[in-house]
Design a protein around this motif. Sequence first.
Motif, mmCIF file in Angstrom:
data_model
loop_
_atom_site.group_PDB
_atom_site.id
_atom_site.type_symbol
_atom_site.label_atom_id
_atom_site.label_comp_id
_atom_site.label_asym_id
_atom_site.label_seq_id
_atom_site.Cartn_x
_atom_site.Cartn_y
_atom_site.Cartn_z
ATOM 1 N N ILE A 1 0.855 -1.213 0.150
ATOM 2 C CA ILE A 1 0.069 0.119 -0.076
ATOM 3 C C ILE A 1 0.896 1.115 -0.133
ATOM 4 C CG2 ILE A 1 -1.627 1.163 1.174
ATOM 5 C CD1 ILE A 1 -2.483 -1.380 2.375
ATOM 6 N N ALA A 2 1.199 1.650 -1.077
ATOM 7 C CA ALA A 2 2.062 2.940 -1.379
ATOM 8 C C ALA A 2 1.270 3.989 -0.878
ATOM 9 C CB ALA A 2 2.546 3.187 -2.632
ATOM 10 N N ASP A 3 0.108 4.243 -1.143
ATOM 11 C CA ASP A 3 -0.819 5.464 -0.755
ATOM 12 C C ASP A 3 -2.042 4.888 0.006
ATOM 13 O OD1 ASP A 3 -2.566 7.425 -0.796
ATOM 14 O OD2 ASP A 3 -1.966 8.221 -2.668
ATOM 15 N N ILE A 4 -2.293 5.192 1.161
ATOM 16 C CA ILE A 4 -3.413 4.511 2.006
ATOM 17 C C ILE A 4 -4.691 5.261 1.175
ATOM 18 C CG2 ILE A 4 -4.621 4.994 4.119
ATOM 19 C CD1 ILE A 4 -1.700 4.717 5.480
ATOM 20 N N GLY A 5 -4.846 6.288 0.752
ATOM 21 C CA GLY A 5 -5.936 6.677 0.251
ATOM 22 C C GLY A 5 -6.103 5.934 -1.207
ATOM 23 N N VAL A 6 -5.413 5.103 -1.727
ATOM 24 C CA VAL A 6 -5.909 4.656 -2.737
ATOM 25 C C VAL A 6 -6.553 2.886 -2.632
ATOM 26 C CG1 VAL A 6 -4.820 3.377 -5.172
ATOM 27 C CG2 VAL A 6 -4.164 5.672 -4.092
ATOM 28 N N LYS A 7 -7.783 3.056 -2.687
ATOM 29 C CA LYS A 7 -8.551 1.644 -1.963
ATOM 30 C C LYS A 7 -8.470 0.497 -2.868
ATOM 31 C CE LYS A 7 -12.226 4.321 -2.076
ATOM 32 N NZ LYS A 7 -13.739 4.930 -2.160
ATOM 33 N N THR A 8 -7.684 0.689 -3.861
ATOM 34 C CA THR A 8 -7.305 -0.419 -4.703
ATOM 35 C C THR A 8 -6.022 -1.166 -4.496
ATOM 36 O OG1 THR A 8 -6.714 0.795 -6.819
ATOM 37 C CG2 THR A 8 -9.160 0.079 -6.328
ATOM 38 N N GLN A 9 -5.192 -0.477 -3.693
ATOM 39 C CA GLN A 9 -4.041 -1.033 -3.370
ATOM 40 C C GLN A 9 -4.063 -1.882 -1.836
ATOM 41 O OE1 GLN A 9 -1.093 2.169 -2.921
ATOM 42 N NE2 GLN A 9 -1.033 2.970 -5.035
ATOM 43 N N GLY A 10 -3.518 -2.904 -2.022
ATOM 44 C CA GLY A 10 -3.560 -3.822 -0.587
ATOM 45 C C GLY A 10 -4.713 -4.562 -0.650
ATOM 46 N N TYR A 11 -4.415 -5.843 -0.186
ATOM 47 C CA TYR A 11 -5.513 -6.974 -0.327
ATOM 48 C C TYR A 11 -6.577 -6.526 0.675
ATOM 49 C CZ TYR A 11 -1.607 -9.784 -2.733
ATOM 50 O OH TYR A 11 -0.865 -10.129 -3.678
ATOM 51 N N ILE A 12 -7.790 -7.317 0.430
ATOM 52 C CA ILE A 12 -8.881 -7.170 1.282
ATOM 53 C C ILE A 12 -9.184 -8.491 2.222
ATOM 54 C CG2 ILE A 12 -9.918 -5.374 0.076
ATOM 55 C CD1 ILE A 12 -11.908 -7.527 -1.159
ATOM 56 N N LEU A 13 -10.104 -8.495 3.016
ATOM 57 C CA LEU A 13 -10.349 -9.566 3.899
ATOM 58 C C LEU A 13 -11.892 -9.900 3.901
ATOM 59 C CD1 LEU A 13 -8.319 -11.498 5.558
ATOM 60 C CD2 LEU A 13 -9.192 -10.174 7.412
ATOM 61 N N SER A 14 -12.129 -11.087 4.113
ATOM 62 C CA SER A 14 -13.686 -11.244 4.151
ATOM 63 C C SER A 14 -14.127 -12.379 5.235
ATOM 64 C CB SER A 14 -14.177 -12.114 2.650
ATOM 65 O OG SER A 14 -13.843 -11.441 1.618
ATOM 66 N N LYS A 15 -13.689 -11.741 6.538
ATOM 67 C CA LYS A 15 -13.912 -12.398 7.641
ATOM 68 C C LYS A 15 -15.425 -12.399 8.145
ATOM 69 C CE LYS A 15 -12.010 -13.151 12.182
ATOM 70 N NZ LYS A 15 -10.846 -13.047 13.100
ATOM 71 N N TYR A 16 -16.120 -11.069 8.526
ATOM 72 C CA TYR A 16 -17.127 -11.036 8.815
ATOM 73 C C TYR A 16 -18.255 -11.167 7.880
ATOM 74 C CZ TYR A 16 -14.928 -9.885 13.256
ATOM 75 O OH TYR A 16 -14.300 -10.036 14.666
ATOM 76 N N SER A 17 -19.636 -11.534 8.423
ATOM 77 C CA SER A 17 -20.661 -11.221 7.537
ATOM 78 C C SER A 17 -21.950 -11.147 8.149
ATOM 79 C CB SER A 17 -20.770 -12.960 7.012
ATOM 80 O OG SER A 17 -21.825 -13.042 6.057
ATOM 81 N N ASN A 18 -22.904 -10.325 7.519
ATOM 82 C CA ASN A 18 -24.157 -10.042 7.819
ATOM 83 C C ASN A 18 -25.284 -11.092 7.464
ATOM 84 O OD1 ASN A 18 -25.746 -8.544 9.631
ATOM 85 N ND2 ASN A 18 -26.694 -7.237 7.814
#
Length: 535
Positions: free
Chosen positions: A374-391
């Motif tokens: 994640i070079a720029d925290i504001g760029v939401k497509t940098q860095g992987y995501i997680l899917s731990k919680y669910s509604n």
Amino acid sequence: MKKYIFIYILVLTTVLQSCTDDLNVVSKDDDVLSSDALYTSPDGYEKALAGVYGNLTLTGVIGPNNSSLEGVDAGTSQFTRCLLYLQDLTTDELVWSYEADEGTAELQRNIWTASNPIILGMYSRTMASVSYANEFLRQSTPEKLQSRGITDATKLADIALYRKEVRVLRAYAYYNMMDLFGKAAMYTENDPINYAGPEFSRKQLFDFVESELLAVLPDLKPAHTNIYGRLDQGMARMILAKIYLNAQVYIQANRYNDCVTQCKAIIASGYSLKPNYLDNFKADNNTSEEMIFGIQSDGVVSQNWGATTVLTNGQIGAWENNGADFGIGGWSGALRIRKQFVQKFDGGKFNQDSRKTIGTGIQGDPSKQRTIDIADIGVKTQGYILSKYSNKTSTGGNGSSSTYADADFPLFRLADVYLMYAEAILRGGNGDAAQALTYVNDLRKRANNGTTVGNITATDLTLDFLIDERARELHWEAHRRQDLIRFGKYTGGSYNWAWKGNASTGISIPSHMSVFPIPVGSLGANRNLTQNTGY
């Protein structure tokens, strides 16, 4: 019955009030629960008890944007959200994309000051718990009950139990103050109103929490026998196990034998691992046999901006737009995970691991593949995501709201006990090393659909292994900062993570940041308080 607590909280709209204008900075133990309106009947005591519990979930009593703490915003003072931010956002586990949100940039970059609003929110909400508990205890003495004509033996026994539970909730509040701030103003039900409490050191807080829990433990209900949403012996033992495991940090004392004792008692209490790991984080996780204590959430009855709402909405990717998979609208990439957390799942042993819910982009679309950095925290497509919680529920049904999560926050669960038992033994506590290995492998087998593909051997079971395994098992459950401190990996530069110390690749942070500062306003409200060194 899951929503017991909140059914009663709805009745409290006229009686759950701010203590004083500066409750937001320090509890002054004013009449926070109106005795005239609330304590006139035995049922009133049950409603008041719900109010004490409710402070862990609600920010106010007229909706998610209302705060019962004057001068503190609802969005920065919900208990589980603040706990998550202080324990996890300040570590290697996650980043928050919207750094214009008050206080978040300073926390996730480890550059906070005593003026941070989220630190203030945590301090305020926790001391409010102390206030509510103390007022309940004042109003439920034998003398008060007699003066109100409450003489039925069954009702008196119920209220006596409520008092024990409230003392545990107060001890839990001071446990958090000890862990996060290293000191706090001490207030009990025996202090006068509008009293400036003395500053208690970490050692004094440790002794208070331990003595309170040991005093009430025999009279609490055994595990699984209380109404869901109310605590039992499992909760009290869990707090004890936590303070004993961390005693070397808190009071420079070896209490690992005591930690093992409490872990063994919890394990013998009838809890068991939920067969499906991810079912612990779904809309019906109140049914999990693994849950020792969950902080309740309901998308209709208890709408708030708490941790499970933040985590479920926040995990929805900006590219993936996968909210429908989790029964939630989503906040378009609000949360991502840092490189060092991703790397905890490197290797073939984790190919089938159900705890590895990492998303790297949209399959089949080369233009939408995420970078691990994640070079720029504001760029939401940098860095992987997680899917731990669910509604969604464990059977696939949707939660009651597409905005607010139904999943309870898993404050304490059995998996943590297994890992604490193993760690305490490795640190010298008396216990069975073979049993510790079995417990760890039970978690690995659960994560691998009952197979042994992820199992480890006795030589693999080291402290270095355990700090990483705790991340794999307990991420996004508000444990990480405490764990890293205990393992000597939080401050200093022996372990750096992306954006630690406000550097993209991570740098050392000073040792005084192992505790948070006392908020500026709190120092002004109570001259007995002193600032932590370095702030």
